[in-house]
Design a protein around this motif. Structure first.
Motif, PDB file in Angstrom:
ATOM      1  N   UNK A  93       0.852  -1.189   0.000  1.00 51.17           N
ATOM      2  CA  UNK A  93       0.000   0.000   0.000  1.00 51.17           C
ATOM      3  C   UNK A  93       0.890   1.243   0.000  1.00 51.17           C
ATOM      4  N   UNK A  94       0.483   2.271  -0.713  1.00 57.46           N
ATOM      5  CA  UNK A  94       1.301   3.462  -0.893  1.00 57.46           C
ATOM      6  C   UNK A  94       0.681   4.645  -0.169  1.00 57.46           C
ATOM      7  N   UNK A  95       1.452   5.268   0.722  1.00 58.04           N
ATOM      8  CA  UNK A  95       0.991   6.490   1.369  1.00 58.04           C
ATOM      9  C   UNK A  95       1.405   7.679   0.532  1.00 58.04           C
ATOM     10  N   UNK A 145      -7.596   2.330  -5.666  1.00 49.95           N
ATOM     11  CA  UNK A 145      -8.821   2.294  -6.444  1.00 49.95           C
ATOM     12  C   UNK A 145      -9.741   1.296  -5.758  1.00 49.95           C
ATOM     13  N   UNK A 146     -10.852   1.810  -5.180  1.00 48.43           N
ATOM     14  CA  UNK A 146     -11.662   1.002  -4.274  1.00 48.43           C
ATOM     15  C   UNK A 146     -10.732   0.417  -3.199  1.00 48.43           C
ATOM     16  N   UNK A 147     -10.745  -0.892  -2.994  1.00 46.34           N
ATOM     17  CA  UNK A 147      -9.855  -1.485  -1.983  1.00 46.34           C
ATOM     18  C   UNK A 147      -8.783  -2.356  -2.624  1.00 46.34           C
ATOM     19  N   UNK A 148      -8.474  -2.093  -3.899  1.00 48.87           N
ATOM     20  CA  UNK A 148      -7.533  -2.951  -4.627  1.00 48.87           C
ATOM     21  C   UNK A 148      -6.149  -2.987  -3.989  1.00 48.87           C
ATOM     22  N   UNK A 149      -5.712  -1.870  -3.387  1.00 50.38           N
ATOM     23  CA  UNK A 149      -4.364  -1.805  -2.821  1.00 50.38           C
ATOM     24  C   UNK A 149      -4.347  -2.050  -1.315  1.00 50.38           C
ATOM     25  N   UNK A 158      -9.147   3.063   7.656  1.00 50.45           N
ATOM     26  CA  UNK A 158      -8.372   3.290   6.440  1.00 50.45           C
ATOM     27  C   UNK A 158      -9.206   4.144   5.490  1.00 50.45           C
ATOM     28  N   UNK A 159      -8.642   5.277   5.106  1.00 46.50           N
ATOM     29  CA  UNK A 159      -9.339   6.238   4.245  1.00 46.50           C
ATOM     30  C   UNK A 159      -8.704   6.183   2.867  1.00 46.50           C
TER      31      UNK A 159
END
Length: 318
Positions: free
Chosen positions: A1-3, A194-198, A164-165
């Motif tokens: 996941x990327x911040x 994108x949606x919860x893909x990541x 998680x936002x």
């Protein structure tokens, strides 16, 4: 996941601005774009004379209209623009739920615009009402977080939850991070997805107020996609059906064009959930909104309504 990262000085300046505004008791209720435009067009409203004129109504201002330290903080945050009309703030600051939220200035027309307004209020109210009926969730996702306001409202009520936002818009994630820090909700984490893909794992609660309009210009902050503007809301529903833990719930706010008494969004929801064993409720919460669109993209509709869907996954698979 990327911040998502941003220059430290700009972020610090926005945090200090939030503290400064809280200390002054700043309050501003953001209205619909149509109301905003009408109020700003009234005689005497062309120029700003106060903090709310600048940071709420997005009116141009001249030197001396704002306290010097506020102007300095806006400059350090990179949120000032100058043109022939004067100086303009590139952000608005809205109040709700005893918090302040940074988001895009009016008119919010850029592709990466970050919205806050009456639908934000409605979504928060719907989510908090639902929270009062279920056990406290341990893991929450807001899909299309925008300013982060809904995620923050949940995090305040359930400080033990991981919230998680997610959003595809880096500007939204930046503002959401600022707003979460200003609200003192360290359990909110913005992620680009994108949606919860990541994002991995299951959730006890998923909330969303995604774009839902029919938009011929296909603007990402507004266009829900498809014939009725429902593609994105239905993608959110599909994601929730895949990613909610047993007993977990979705709270979704969307608009829908009503044609001859028929609600195509409700029909699509019923088709997906009717035989899946889920408990669900779909209720119209406002029968007539955004009527200015009835002359254009919604020329086929009698009205545009707002609806809230709550759907709960069975505790045990059917």
């Amino acid at each position: 996941m990327t911040t998502i990262a941003a220059p430290a000085e700009a972020e610090t300046a926005l945090l200090r601005l939030g503290e400064r505004l809280k200390a002054t008791g700043y309050r501003f209720t953001t209205v619909t774009p149509a109301s905003h435009e009408r109020v700003n067009a009234r005689p005497g409203n062309a120029r700003a004379r106060s903090l709310t004129d600048v940071l709420g109504w997005s009116r141009p201002f001249a030197p001396g209209a704002l306290p010097d330290d506020v102007v300095t903080l806006l400059e350090q945050a990179g949120q000032l623009r100058h043109d022939d009309d004067g100086w303009h703030s590139l952000i608005r600051v809205s109040s709700y739920d005893d918090e302040l939220f940074v988001h895009s200035a009016f008119p919010a027309c850029a592709a990466d615009a970050v919205f806050f307004g009456p639908d934000t209020h409605r979504t928060i109210d719907a989510v908090l009402a639902h929270l009062g009926t279920v056990r406290p969730p341990a893991r929450v996702a807001e899909i299309g977080t925008g300013s982060g306001a809904v995620a923050i409202a949940v995090a305040k009520r359930v400080p033990t939850a991981e919230v998680i936002a997610v959003d595809i818009n880096p500007a939204a994630l930046y503002y959401a991070r600022i707003n979460a820090a200003t609200a003192g909700t360290p359990n909110v984490t913005p992620y680009e997805s994108d949606l919860l893909d990541a994002v991995d794992g299951a959730f006890d609660l998923i909330v969303s107020n995604p774009p839902f309009m029919i938009d011929p210009e296909c603007r990402p902050y507004r266009d829900g996609g498809g014939e009725h503007g429902h593609d994105l809301p239905l993608r959110v529903l599909g994601t929730a059906m895949e990613r909610l833990a047993p007993g977990g719930s979705l709270v979704l706010l969307s608009g829908t064009g009503i044609v001859g008494g028929r609600d195509p969004l409700r029909d699509a929801v019923a088709e997906r959930l009717g035989g899946a064993g889920w408990r669900w409720r779909y209720r119209e919460i406002d029968p007539d909104v955004y009527s200015e669109n009835l002359e254009h993209a919604y020329g086929h509709a009698d009205r545009i309504a707002l609806a809230v869907l709550t759907a709960t996954r069975p505790e045990v698979a059917a």
